[in-house]
Each structure stands twice: as structure tokens, then as C-alpha cells.
Design a protein around this motif. Structure first.
Motif, PDB file in Angstrom:
ATOM      1  N   UNK A  31       0.833  -1.212   0.000  1.00  0.00           N
ATOM      2  CA  UNK A  31       0.000   0.000   0.000  1.00  0.00           C
ATOM      3  C   UNK A  31       0.861   1.254   0.000  1.00  0.00           C
ATOM      4  N   UNK A  32       1.910   1.263   0.812  1.00  0.00           N
ATOM      5  CA  UNK A  32       2.789   2.434   0.853  1.00  0.00           C
ATOM      6  C   UNK A  32       3.479   2.633  -0.497  1.00  0.00           C
ATOM      7  N   UNK A  33       3.989   1.554  -1.076  1.00  0.00           N
ATOM      8  CA  UNK A  33       4.665   1.664  -2.371  1.00  0.00           C
ATOM      9  C   UNK A  33       3.708   2.187  -3.437  1.00  0.00           C
ATOM     10  N   UNK A  34       2.543   1.576  -3.539  1.00  0.00           N
ATOM     11  CA  UNK A  34       1.590   1.961  -4.592  1.00  0.00           C
ATOM     12  C   UNK A  34       1.143   3.402  -4.460  1.00  0.00           C
ATOM     13  N   UNK A  57       1.973  11.383   5.375  1.00  0.00           N
ATOM     14  CA  UNK A  57       0.526  11.192   5.475  1.00  0.00           C
ATOM     15  C   UNK A  57       0.132   9.849   4.888  1.00  0.00           C
ATOM     16  N   UNK A  58       0.718   9.524   3.738  1.00  0.00           N
ATOM     17  CA  UNK A  58       0.442   8.237   3.094  1.00  0.00           C
ATOM     18  C   UNK A  58       0.838   7.084   4.009  1.00  0.00           C
ATOM     19  N   UNK A  59       2.045   7.155   4.554  1.00  0.00           N
ATOM     20  CA  UNK A  59       2.536   6.090   5.427  1.00  0.00           C
ATOM     21  C   UNK A  59       1.705   5.988   6.696  1.00  0.00           C
ATOM     22  N   UNK A  60       1.348   7.132   7.262  1.00  0.00           N
ATOM     23  CA  UNK A  60       0.540   7.128   8.483  1.00  0.00           C
ATOM     24  C   UNK A  60      -0.832   6.530   8.255  1.00  0.00           C
ATOM     25  N   UNK A  61      -1.449   6.876   7.129  1.00  0.00           N
ATOM     26  CA  UNK A  61      -2.770   6.331   6.815  1.00  0.00           C
ATOM     27  C   UNK A  61      -2.700   4.822   6.602  1.00  0.00           C
ATOM     28  N   UNK A  62      -1.672   4.376   5.863  1.00  0.00           N
ATOM     29  CA  UNK A  62      -1.497   2.942   5.639  1.00  0.00           C
ATOM     30  C   UNK A  62      -1.226   2.211   6.942  1.00  0.00           C
ATOM     31  N   UNK A  63      -0.476   2.845   7.834  1.00  0.00           N
ATOM     32  CA  UNK A  63      -0.155   2.233   9.119  1.00  0.00           C
ATOM     33  C   UNK A  63      -1.400   2.077   9.986  1.00  0.00           C
ATOM     34  N   UNK A  64      -2.252   3.094   9.998  1.00  0.00           N
ATOM     35  CA  UNK A  64      -3.497   3.011  10.777  1.00  0.00           C
ATOM     36  C   UNK A  64      -4.352   1.845  10.280  1.00  0.00           C
ATOM     37  N   UNK A  65      -4.514   1.748   8.971  1.00  0.00           N
ATOM     38  CA  UNK A  65      -5.305   0.662   8.387  1.00  0.00           C
ATOM     39  C   UNK A  65      -4.698  -0.698   8.730  1.00  0.00           C
ATOM     40  N   UNK A  94       9.269  -2.406   8.066  1.00  0.00           N
ATOM     41  CA  UNK A  94       8.440  -2.445   6.856  1.00  0.00           C
ATOM     42  C   UNK A  94       8.124  -1.051   6.355  1.00  0.00           C
ATOM     43  N   UNK A  95       7.708  -0.180   7.266  1.00  0.00           N
ATOM     44  CA  UNK A  95       7.349   1.190   6.883  1.00  0.00           C
ATOM     45  C   UNK A  95       8.569   1.940   6.356  1.00  0.00           C
ATOM     46  N   UNK A  96       9.700   1.814   7.031  1.00  0.00           N
ATOM     47  CA  UNK A  96      10.903   2.537   6.606  1.00  0.00           C
ATOM     48  C   UNK A  96      11.346   2.100   5.221  1.00  0.00           C
ATOM     49  N   UNK A  97      11.379   0.796   4.994  1.00  0.00           N
ATOM     50  CA  UNK A  97      11.828   0.301   3.690  1.00  0.00           C
ATOM     51  C   UNK A  97      10.852   0.700   2.581  1.00  0.00           C
ATOM     52  N   UNK A  98       9.548   0.539   2.849  1.00  0.00           N
ATOM     53  CA  UNK A  98       8.540   0.881   1.838  1.00  0.00           C
ATOM     54  C   UNK A  98       8.529   2.378   1.549  1.00  0.00           C
ATOM     55  N   UNK A  99       8.655   3.193   2.596  1.00  0.00           N
ATOM     56  CA  UNK A  99       8.630   4.640   2.415  1.00  0.00           C
ATOM     57  C   UNK A  99       9.845   5.115   1.622  1.00  0.00           C
ATOM     58  N   UNK A 100      11.030   4.615   1.978  1.00  0.00           N
ATOM     59  CA  UNK A 100      12.235   5.023   1.258  1.00  0.00           C
ATOM     60  C   UNK A 100      12.187   4.626  -0.201  1.00  0.00           C
ATOM     61  N   UNK A 101      11.833   3.370  -0.461  1.00  0.00           N
ATOM     62  CA  UNK A 101      11.757   2.886  -1.845  1.00  0.00           C
ATOM     63  C   UNK A 101      10.630   3.587  -2.607  1.00  0.00           C
ATOM     64  N   UNK A 102       9.480   3.736  -1.957  1.00  0.00           N
ATOM     65  CA  UNK A 102       8.342   4.365  -2.609  1.00  0.00           C
ATOM     66  C   UNK A 102       8.589   5.820  -2.958  1.00  0.00           C
ATOM     67  N   UNK A 108      18.254 -10.165   9.949  1.00  0.00           N
ATOM     68  CA  UNK A 108      17.635  -9.870   8.661  1.00  0.00           C
ATOM     69  C   UNK A 108      16.683  -8.691   8.742  1.00  0.00           C
ATOM     70  N   UNK A 109      15.913  -8.622   9.839  1.00  0.00           N
ATOM     71  CA  UNK A 109      14.972  -7.511  10.033  1.00  0.00           C
ATOM     72  C   UNK A 109      15.729  -6.196  10.199  1.00  0.00           C
ATOM     73  N   UNK A 110      16.796  -6.219  10.992  1.00  0.00           N
ATOM     74  CA  UNK A 110      17.583  -5.003  11.220  1.00  0.00           C
ATOM     75  C   UNK A 110      18.260  -4.544   9.929  1.00  0.00           C
ATOM     76  N   UNK A 111      18.651  -5.497   9.079  1.00  0.00           N
ATOM     77  CA  UNK A 111      19.249  -5.133   7.791  1.00  0.00           C
ATOM     78  C   UNK A 111      18.233  -4.413   6.911  1.00  0.00           C
ATOM     79  N   UNK A 112      16.979  -4.874   6.935  1.00  0.00           N
ATOM     80  CA  UNK A 112      15.926  -4.207   6.168  1.00  0.00           C
ATOM     81  C   UNK A 112      15.665  -2.812   6.728  1.00  0.00           C
ATOM     82  N   UNK A 113      15.648  -2.698   8.058  1.00  0.00           N
ATOM     83  CA  UNK A 113      15.434  -1.395   8.699  1.00  0.00           C
ATOM     84  C   UNK A 113      16.541  -0.422   8.309  1.00  0.00           C
ATOM     85  N   UNK A 114      17.786  -0.877   8.376  1.00  0.00           N
ATOM     86  CA  UNK A 114      18.904  -0.015   8.002  1.00  0.00           C
ATOM     87  C   UNK A 114      18.814   0.378   6.528  1.00  0.00           C
TER      88      UNK A 114
END
Length: 260
Positions: A81-84, A110-118, A151-159, A230-236
């Protein structure tokens, strides 16, 4: 990120407004946030449960495959959702970006926050449903905030990078849904990693969402600690991508306004 704190009231009010407007006029309202992903999971579970249920090690019962599938889908839905939505974050808000005083970088927040709430509401509903079918939550769920943050950090940065590039190359907005669909099937959500021949499983280590989805499944399905490196690598990676995205946007902002 000082601008985020400076405009926190604007971001929070925009998230709440978006949630209210999103389902305005709908009789079921916000329930659609839960029904859409749950109906999709039910469809996959109905078709594949007899085939995949027997392959789940350490989990048994009539709902075992549905539980496994749902856990991975919760992680993927937040990411996708964040990427799209970030793909069109600038093209869809051209009228706002042309206002010099408008804090444009608040839009992805705003996009990330809305997706996070959902997603949090979906996660809460899923936890209740798991409990009703006898799959009770465990203390391992305390690690979920870290998984969500990664998840949010990686999706937001890439998106945000893709959203910036999409202003100049509109084909990105067309091809990314196809890429995401391919990535979905390259991530063990509807199947287990065990169905992949062992000599080829190492390839999955290069898929960041494999780390995240596997961590969600470990916590929600198998009640064990996920592979935190692996999770920390994605976060970084997400933090680095966010920094690159902000640098790219700052340098491209004049051209972005002209292109829009």
C-alpha cells in the motif's frame, strides 16, 4: 526530520481526515479496510489450503494454512500500500506542490501514516480471529513494533524514490504494479519456503520482504523469535533509502514543479 515534527499537527489531522473521507458514504465504512484483505486471504485459503496445509511444519489444524497465509498478507499489505500510493504522491498532488509554502515532504508521511493506521486495525482484527479459532497470541508479539517499523521505513524510502522518478518517467507508475505482483509470488506468502528446491533457497535472502514476511510468520504463526539480523538489515536499508530519497527530491524539486 525536523520538518516532520514542525508539521506534526498537519500530518496527524490529514491522516484522520483521509480515514474519514476514504469510506464516506459507505454503509460499512471502515470495515472495508478489514474486509478487502480478509476476503482475498479467504480466496487463497479456500483454493490452496488442501495443497499447502500438509506442508506446514509445527502447525496443524483446519485453520493452519489460513493462519500462515494471513500472517504474511498482513506484512505484505502494509508494504504494497505504501509503495503503490507513493508512486503517485507527487503527480497526484501537483496543485499543492506548486504552492511554495506547502510542506511537500509531509505527503509521504501522510500516506505512510494512513497505511499504518489501516494495517494496525487489520492486525488487531487478525489477532482476535486467530484467538477465536484457538491460535492464541504469545509474548513474541512484543517484537512486532520493530517489524512494522522496518516495513514502513523500507517501503517509504523505496516508494519515495520511485515516486520522484515517476514524475520524469511515467512508465514507472505503470510497470511497478507488475513488479510488485512478481515480488509477491517471489515471497513465501501463499507457499512455504520448503516447496522451493534447497539449492535455490539462497536466492530468497536477497528479497528484503522475505526477511519481513518470515519474521511476521515466525511471531504470529509459530510463536518464536524472528531472525532479527535480517529484520535489522531491512530497517537499516530503509533508513538509507529515506535519506537518498530526500536528497533526490531536494535536488529535483525545481524540475518536478516544472514537469507537473
Amino acid at each position: 526530520m525536523r520538518f516532520a515534527w514542525a508539521y506534526r499537527d498537519f500530518v496527524l489531522s490529514s491522516i484522520l481526515t483521509e480515514q474519514r473521507v476514504r469510506f464516506a458514504g459507505s454503509k460499512l465504512g471502515g470495515l472495508w479496510m478489514l474486509l478487502h484483505p480478509l476476503l482475498e486471504v479467504s480466496m487463497y485459503a479456500l483454493i490452496l489450503s488442501s495443497l499447502m496445509g500438509s506442508r506446514l511444519k509445527g502447525l496443524s489444524g483446519p485453520f493452519s494454512y489460513a493462519i500462515y497465509l494471513t500472517a504474511g498478507s498482513v506484512a505484505w499489505s502494509l508494504f504494497s500500500e505504501i509503495i503503490n500510493r507513493c508512486l503517485g504522491v507527487f503527480t497526484a498532488n501537483a496543485h499543492l506542490l506548486k504552492k511554495i509554502s506547502f510542506p511537500a515532504m509531509c505527503l509521504p508521511l501522510i500516506i505512510s501514516g494512513s497505511a499504518l493506521v489501516s494495517n494496525l486495525l487489520l492486525l488487531a482484527a487478525v489477532t482476535v480471529i486467530f484467538g477465536l479459532v484457538g491460535h492464541l497470541p504469545s509474548l513474541k508479539m512484543l517484537v512486532l513494533p520493530l517489524l512494522i517499523l522496518a516495513t514502513v521505513a523500507f517501503a517509504l524510502g523505496l516508494g519515495l524514490i520511485l515516486g520522484t522518478l515517476n514524475v520524469f518517467m511515467r512508465d514507472i507508475g505503470q510497470i511497478m504494479p507488475v513488479v510488485l505482483q512478481f515480488a509477491f509470488w517471489f515471497t513465501p506468502i501463499v507457499y512455504t519456503i520448503e516447496v522451493i528446491p534447497e539449492p535455490y533457497r539462497w536466492i530468497y535472502q536477497f528479497n528484503p520482504m522475505f526477511q519481513i514476511v518470515s519474521a511476521y510468520q515466525a511471531v504470529l504463526v509459530f510463536h518464536r523469535m524472528p531472525a532479527l539480523p535480517g529484520v535489522l538489515a531491512v530497517l537499516l536499508s530503509g533508513v538509507v533509502l529515506i535519506m537518498l530519497a530526500m536528497l533526490l527530491y531536494r535536488r529535483a524539486r525545481p524540475e518536478i514543479v516544472d514537469m507537473l
